[in-house]
Design an enzyme around this catalytic site. Structure first.
Site, PDB file in Angstrom:
ATOM      1  N   ARG A   1       8.573   2.124   4.192  1.00 27.10           N
ATOM      2  CA  ARG A   1       8.695   1.932   2.735  1.00 27.10           C
ATOM      3  C   ARG A   1       7.482   2.527   2.024  1.00 27.10           C
ATOM      4  O   ARG A   1       7.624   3.158   0.972  1.00 27.10           O
ATOM      5  CB  ARG A   1       8.848   0.450   2.396  1.00 27.10           C
ATOM      6  CG  ARG A   1      10.206  -0.110   2.757  1.00 27.10           C
ATOM      7  CD  ARG A   1      10.382  -1.537   2.284  1.00 27.10           C
ATOM      8  NE  ARG A   1      10.552  -1.611   0.834  1.00 27.10           N
ATOM      9  CZ  ARG A   1      10.497  -2.729   0.130  1.00 27.10           C
ATOM     10  NH1 ARG A   1      10.253  -3.876   0.731  1.00 27.10           N
ATOM     11  NH2 ARG A   1      10.661  -2.718  -1.184  1.00 27.10           N
TER      12      ARG A   1
ATOM     13  N   CYS B   1       2.892  -5.706  -2.599  1.00 27.18           N
ATOM     14  CA  CYS B   1       4.041  -5.423  -1.733  1.00 27.18           C
ATOM     15  C   CYS B   1       5.183  -4.981  -2.635  1.00 27.18           C
ATOM     16  O   CYS B   1       4.948  -4.257  -3.594  1.00 27.18           O
ATOM     17  CB  CYS B   1       4.398  -6.659  -0.904  1.00 27.18           C
ATOM     18  SG  CYS B   1       4.684  -8.134  -1.914  1.00 27.18           S
TER      19      CYS B   1
END
Length: 272
Positions: A174, A230
């Protein structure tokens, strides 16, 4: 190293207030159902999306509630600064660390994450109840710890000046923009480094800080100003907690995280 995590065996105080934060991102009602089925006696339940986030806000997927809402949450549950706040979830999950960060942000002086998940606590013989715990309301004068919170604009300054370090807690895929299952834009905040929060745990609990220190120090040094993020400010919380456990003095959490950043600023796919 600071003591963020303790075993339930180490809790000798009489002023412990148990907080149950079990949750499932796939099934938002699962945590409350688990609580109703059985929880540590005296524990109150704090829901990631109803209590630890304000889902009516638009700055990220799990936005931080306003201070007045947090104050009401703590007061309505009868919490006091003299309490030793002890938080658990299923074990090895980010939900208890998210609550841990929020109690620290609100200035509670004694906050602990238990090393064991709920099932392990039950096996250890802790008393279990199915009664919903309630306490007389308290009145708090909160001493907010602004030093551990980063805003989008503060993160932008770090990104542009390298005056500090941005640390992305998502998976390497990611971070690199190779695979993005949730957000509309793939990549990471420019200049951010990467340290996957999943590296901090094994077998349903978080590792000891000494066992992850070499991996952590390979990415960030103790004397750096670190802002963790995050996707939505949840899985970065274990990274915040682990850095504090490892003795890192200057750590902040960008609660809005990547899902907030992409609403205003460009991203990067270059590996740092």
């Amino acid at each position: 190293m600071g003591k963020v995590w303790k075993s339930a065996k180490e809790l000798k105080e009489s002023n412990v207030r148990w907080i149950d934060t079990r949750f499932s991102l796939q099934d938002p009602n699962a945590g409350k159902k688990l609580y109703d089925k059985g929880h540590i006696a005296g524990a109150i339940y704090l829901d990631l999306e109803k209590d630890l986030s304000d889902m009516n806000k638009t700055n990220g997927r799990h936005p931080l509630p306003d201070k007045d809402k947090l104050k009401y949450l703590f007061e309505s549950n009868g919490l006091q600064y003299t309490d030793h706040v002890v938080i658990y979830d299923q074990g090895g999950m980010p939900f208890a660390p998210r609550a841990y960060w929020m109690f620290c942000f609100a200035g509670f002086p004694q906050v602990t994450l238990v090393k064991e998940g709920y099932e392990e606590l039950v096996e250890m013989g802790l008393e279990v109840s199915t009664e919903t715990s309630s306490y007389p309301a308290s009145t708090l004068i909160l001493q907010w710890n602004e030093d551990i919170l980063s805003t989008r604009e503060q993160v932008k300054v770090v990104s542009e000046t390298s005056n500090g370090v941005l640390l992305d807690a998502r998976s390497a895929e990611r971070y690199a923009g190779i695979h993005e299952p949730i957000d509309s834009v793939a990549g990471h905040i420019p200049t951010a480094r990467n340290l996957d929060w999943e590296l901090l745990k094994e077998d349903g609990r978080f590792k000891e800080a000494v066992d992850v220190l070499s991996e952590v120090e390979a990415v960030v040094k103790q004397d750096e100003d670190i802002t963790v993020y995050c996707g939505s400010g949840v899985t970065a919380a274990p990274l915040y907690a682990m850095l504090k456990e490892a003795g890192y003095p200057k750590v902040k959490l960008y609660v809005g995280s990547y899902s907030d950043w992409i609403t205003a600023y460009p991203v990067d796919n270059k590996l740092t």
